[in-house]
Scaffold this active site. Sequence first.
Site, PDB file in Angstrom:
ATOM      1  N   HIS A 119       0.800  -1.224   0.000  1.00 17.53           N
ATOM      2  CA  HIS A 119       0.000   0.000   0.000  1.00 17.53           C
ATOM      3  C   HIS A 119       0.831   1.272   0.000  1.00 17.53           C
ATOM      4  O   HIS A 119       0.309   2.370   0.196  1.00 17.53           O
ATOM      5  CB  HIS A 119      -0.933  -0.011   1.224  1.00 17.53           C
ATOM      6  CG  HIS A 119      -2.236   0.684   0.989  1.00 17.53           C
ATOM      7  ND1 HIS A 119      -2.699   1.708   1.770  1.00 17.53           N
ATOM      8  CD2 HIS A 119      -3.182   0.498   0.028  1.00 17.53           C
ATOM      9  CE1 HIS A 119      -3.864   2.126   1.320  1.00 17.53           C
ATOM     10  NE2 HIS A 119      -4.185   1.404   0.273  1.00 17.53           N
ATOM     11  N   LYS A 121       2.823   4.508  -1.295  1.00 12.85           N
ATOM     12  CA  LYS A 121       2.657   5.460  -2.401  1.00 12.85           C
ATOM     13  C   LYS A 121       3.716   6.535  -2.213  1.00 12.85           C
ATOM     14  O   LYS A 121       3.472   7.544  -1.556  1.00 12.85           O
ATOM     15  CB  LYS A 121       1.263   6.077  -2.389  1.00 12.85           C
ATOM     16  CG  LYS A 121       0.127   5.068  -2.476  1.00 12.85           C
ATOM     17  CD  LYS A 121      -1.030   5.510  -1.613  1.00 12.85           C
ATOM     18  CE  LYS A 121      -1.986   4.359  -1.415  1.00 12.85           C
ATOM     19  NZ  LYS A 121      -2.987   4.652  -0.380  1.00 12.85           N
ATOM     20  N   ASP A 126      16.295  11.732  -7.362  1.00 14.24           N
ATOM     21  CA  ASP A 126      17.665  12.261  -7.238  1.00 14.24           C
ATOM     22  C   ASP A 126      18.142  12.435  -5.793  1.00 14.24           C
ATOM     23  O   ASP A 126      19.027  13.261  -5.536  1.00 14.24           O
ATOM     24  CB  ASP A 126      17.794  13.607  -7.966  1.00 14.24           C
ATOM     25  CG  ASP A 126      17.584  13.483  -9.463  1.00 14.24           C
ATOM     26  OD1 ASP A 126      17.656  12.351  -9.980  1.00 14.24           O
ATOM     27  OD2 ASP A 126      17.343  14.514 -10.108  1.00 14.24           O
TER      28      ASP A 126
END
Length: 300
Positions: A119, A121, A126
């Site tokens: 789950h 996200k 960089d």
Amino acid sequence: MFQKKKQIKITIFLLLTIIFISQFSLFTLAKTEVYFSLYDNPQKAIIKNINQAEAFINIAMYIFTDREIAIPLVKARERGVKVRLYLDQDQVDYKYSQSRFLVQKGIKTRISTNNYIMHNKFAIIDNRILLTGSYNCTFSANNRNDENLMVIDDPEIIEIFQNQFEKLWFNKYSPERTKQLYKIAKIDFLPTSPAPAKPEDKLKTYSKAIEAYKQTIRINPDDAIAYCNLGFAYDQLGFHEDAREAYIQAIRIDPDYAEAHYSLGVAYLLIKDRDSALNEYKILKELDINLANELFDLIY
């Protein structure tokens, strides 16, 4: 005597003031931008940051169905940015997932071993920007749902998420599910290397990346990931001895850093030191058998 004491007090006061200002300045360098769907267009912020990527993008995403975000990732890869995508198991064959499209465009993708839900996200760009929140890369997240996205540039928080991504990528990666994804996409399981960028673009991109990683290391000298990414940037410009030193430093900080051992093995091969590359293979067998096998194939 009184004058000397007064001067000492003034000197101490000035030193304390400088220390306070320095600490305050460092604190204020870190900032967070917050976007809410239906109000602030988080999708636009995501695309902007992808377009500004110079060296790498690491993404862990539960659902990825938004083609408008997928296309900038493909363009980033085409200009030489190293893109890695880690997805939930449902994205293997979910009808609207962009996983097959991204694999077909050469994006290196792995599928989670979690039998329930992966789950997460978040995305790291960089080693300087973290994108995270409730926002999935979907049309609904931007246009229907109440979601949030945070854009964070705090080095300590970014390091925590980057370390977690590496754990997911190497320790919670299902070769079987990933092979299934590549099979459905009709692509060989081992992704091809990024399309070569123009020489002048490559020099500019990786020179900037080297300076960015050096700055990260100045802030946190014990950042093994920054050293490993610095080595990768050196390798891309052909500075294989510099790359080797960077990988060695990453391993000194984190002896179990599998990707650093793999990259060091490749660097040894590039400077024609096969015996040292073989030694890294032997170490890798105890850390990550999949990476060890990839290095073995390069050695032999």
